[in-house]
Design an enzyme around this catalytic site. Structure first.
Site, PDB file in Angstrom:
ATOM      1  N   GLU A 138     -66.157 -55.570  15.022  1.00 63.46           N
ATOM      2  CA  GLU A 138     -66.695 -56.943  15.843  1.00 63.46           C
ATOM      3  C   GLU A 138     -67.908 -56.810  16.723  1.00 63.46           C
ATOM      4  O   GLU A 138     -68.014 -55.863  17.189  1.00 63.46           O
ATOM      5  CB  GLU A 138     -65.545 -57.338  16.555  1.00 63.46           C
ATOM      6  CG  GLU A 138     -64.301 -57.599  16.149  1.00 63.46           C
ATOM      7  CD  GLU A 138     -63.050 -58.174  16.989  1.00 63.46           C
ATOM      8  OE1 GLU A 138     -63.026 -59.425  17.395  1.00 63.46           O
ATOM      9  OE2 GLU A 138     -62.210 -57.431  17.466  1.00 63.46           O
ATOM     10  N   ARG A 147     -54.571 -44.680  18.707  1.00 68.85           N
ATOM     11  CA  ARG A 147     -56.115 -44.747  19.149  1.00 68.85           C
ATOM     12  C   ARG A 147     -56.314 -43.625  19.917  1.00 68.85           C
ATOM     13  O   ARG A 147     -55.447 -42.692  20.409  1.00 68.85           O
ATOM     14  CB  ARG A 147     -56.066 -46.179  20.045  1.00 68.85           C
ATOM     15  CG  ARG A 147     -55.297 -45.975  21.336  1.00 68.85           C
ATOM     16  CD  ARG A 147     -55.417 -46.937  22.036  1.00 68.85           C
ATOM     17  NE  ARG A 147     -56.639 -46.894  22.922  1.00 68.85           N
ATOM     18  CZ  ARG A 147     -57.229 -47.590  23.969  1.00 68.85           C
ATOM     19  NH1 ARG A 147     -56.387 -48.823  24.255  1.00 68.85           N
ATOM     20  NH2 ARG A 147     -58.416 -47.412  24.461  1.00 68.85           N
ATOM     21  N   LYS A 152     -63.298 -52.291  25.442  1.00 70.04           N
ATOM     22  CA  LYS A 152     -64.379 -52.828  25.714  1.00 70.04           C
ATOM     23  C   LYS A 152     -64.531 -53.582  26.747  1.00 70.04           C
ATOM     24  O   LYS A 152     -65.484 -53.990  27.519  1.00 70.04           O
ATOM     25  CB  LYS A 152     -64.744 -53.676  24.335  1.00 70.04           C
ATOM     26  CG  LYS A 152     -65.398 -53.092  23.205  1.00 70.04           C
ATOM     27  CD  LYS A 152     -65.705 -54.287  22.080  1.00 70.04           C
ATOM     28  CE  LYS A 152     -66.128 -53.320  20.803  1.00 70.04           C
ATOM     29  NZ  LYS A 152     -66.364 -54.370  19.695  1.00 70.04           N
TER      30      LYS A 152
END
Length: 547
Positions: A33, A260, A270
């Site tokens: 994104e 992850r 983020k």
């Protein structure tokens, strides 16, 4: 450069698929994104997707999932492209955007409405959340859930034409408000956003959600393996539901999840990284203290070291905390091969060699790399005045009473043996300089270690350039900062500091953004040369491994 992906559950799945369907083409994708810079966790995903495609002669698409123009920016697109290229990867043909398929998403939304599988809800965001329920409490149907197909088509058309305000209505999937999975309780598929889009400008005022657009984009691009982290495990149910209800039958993408990246003393969220920026703890996304790819690059890390790190940690479904020392060892190993050797003094103390002629300088020919002659040679001058490290002197030449030890013989690296015989102090009893004598017979002598107390680095005063050395430490005091309620309370106060010292002049012949090992200190990145002020700035990449 080719990297090896260790055997893991994803590779095993692909191997089995290829045994069953030998002609199957492997297509992966990396779908960031564009709402921030890529971090080390993204590097892990990039490594997996691009290398799997290369390993099986397939392709890997770069697709920006740009469905929220309020958070996205063209600068993030540019930085992401730069990071991927820097890591050494090339995407398949043109760059793709989810916005390329906005017309398709709209058509597919209409198909779901006509199948009575989607409806326009006139509840606001807070009301939807309240009716969704919890893991222990079932959801409640929206009062607008049973509108007719025509009512929904008309309302959706009005949404598209800007009839409603933001948040006034949205398009939801009609699945099951009693589902044990919260994500399947009539999730939002479209919402209204009055914001110009970086690709489509003001053509659209309704935007699909990530969950609706992502699976369709994968299907339209013929992606065979949709690889993501475990946080998207629940989303897989919606991913498969949408593709099934839209009758995608050929080459349906298969989603597989891996753990992850969790790294000691590091935050990879983020949202939390943005908090550090907002609070001005960090200056920018590419600050050398940030775990972003551009931050690592600015600090002086190599692409090869990051790829090697991703290769070593592997891919599993099990969450684990990776030791920071593993990343450190990857960069040290790479820099040991690729870095020039120089000498630098971070806390200088001046020595006068009283039995050496004031007007004489002797040039010593030294390899720029002890194991690689391709780096060439440099000439280091030896003169009457030299700098050594203050900590070397205090630690090795002074006794417990801070008096000068007698007959301490010091080998200057690549040069002579000296003996310090006097400390000259100022009125406040601070050290002004030291007096020493050198032994002219010791230059180039082998097996001299047995005859000296220690060996240190040094720089001739005539051959030195002033420098600023910047040091970066982990941002957080705790190994697992992600588990802290407020990361601002565990900031390491010594995460950044500077020192002023000297570097040997031969460094001016080295290009900027080159890695250098300052002997006995660590690896540094040559950041800036100010020729007017005759000043050099270097970032510390990593210290030398302590023996």
């Amino acid at each position: 450069m080719t990297y090896n992906i260790k055997n893991n559950f994803i590779k095993n799945i692909i191997k089995k698929d290829l045994l069953k369907y030998p002609e199957k083409k492997i297509n992966t994708r990396f779908p960031p994104e564009p709402n921030g810079y890529l971090h080390l966790g993204h590097a892990k995903s990039i490594f997996l997707n691009f290398n799997l495609a290369k390993m099986y002669n397939g392709t890997c698409n770069l697709r920006f999932d740009d469905t929220n123009p309020k958070k996205e920016n063209i600068k993030y697109i540019k930085s992401i492209k730069k990071d991927i290229k820097w890591l050494g990867y090339n995407w398949n043909k043109k760059i793709r955007f989810s916005s390329d398929y906005f017309q398709d998403f709209y058509k597919y939304a209409i198909i779901l409405i006509k199948k009575k599988l989607a409806y326009v809800d006139q509840l606001n965001k807070l009301q939807i959340k309240e009716l969704r329920g919890t893991l222990l409490k079932k959801g409640i149907n929206s009062p607008y859930r049973n509108q007719t197909i025509q009512e929904n088509l008309s309302l959706f058309e009005k949404m598209k034409n800007g009839f409603f305000k933001e948040g006034q209505v949205c398009l939801r999937a009609k699945i099951d408000m009693n589902s044990s999975s919260l994500i399947m309780r009539d999730p939002v598929l479209y919402r209204i956003l009055y914001k110009s889009h970086h690709q489509t400008k003001k053509k659209w005022c309704i935007y699909p959600t990530y969950d609706f657009s992502h699976c369709i984009s994968d299907a339209l691009e013929g992606i065979t393996y949709s690889l993501c982290t475990l946080e998207f495990l629940e989303n897989k149910k919606l991913y498969n539901w949408i593709l099934k209800k839209l009758s995608f039958k050929k080459n349906v993408p298969q989603q597989y999840e891996f753990s992850r990246l969790n790294l000691e003393y590091t935050v990879l969220s983020k949202r939390k990284l943005q908090l550090l920026l907002n609070k001005k703890i960090i200056k920018s996304w590419d600050d050398p203290r940030m775990p972003t790819i551009s931050g690592f690059r600015k600090k002086g890390y190599t692409a090869n070291s990051i790829n090697n790190f991703c290769e070593k940690i592997g891919f599993t479904k099990q969450e684990s905390m990776i030791q920071l020392s593993l990343l450190d060892s990857c960069i040290r190993k790479d820099l040991n091969i690729s870095s020039y050797r120089k000498m630098a003094i971070l806390q200088p103390i001046l020595i006068f060699i009283t039995n050496y002629s004031k007007n004489t300088s002797q040039y010593l020919k030294i390899l720029n790399h002890p194991h690689n002659i391709k780096f060439g040679y440099r000439y280091l001058s030896f003169s009457q005045t030299i700098y050594i490290e203050k900590k070397d002197f205090k630690k090795k030449c002074l006794d417990q009473k801070k008096k000068l030890k007698k007959n301490i013989k010091i080998k200057l690296r690549y040069s002579y043996v000296i003996t310090i015989y006097k400390i000259v102090l100022d009125k406040k009893k601070n050290i002004l300089f030291l007096l020493a004598q050198y032994d002219p017979k010791t230059l180039g002598k082998k097996n001299i270690k047995n005859n000296v107390n220690f060996i240190i680095h040094w720089i001739s005063q005539k051959d030195s350039i002033p420098a600023i050395f910047k040091f970066y430490s982990p941002l957080f005091l705790k190994k697992k900062p992600e588990k802290s309620k407020n990361i601002l309370n565990i900031i390491n106060p010594k995460n950044y500091f500077k020192k002023k010292g000297y570097i040997e002049k031969s460094i001016l012949k080295i290009p900027l953004k080159t890695s250098i090992q300052f002997e006995r200190i660590g690896y540094f990145f040559l950041k800036k040369i100010n020729f007017k002020k005759n000043l050099i700035t270097c970032n510390e990449i990593i210290s030398l491994k302590k023996k």
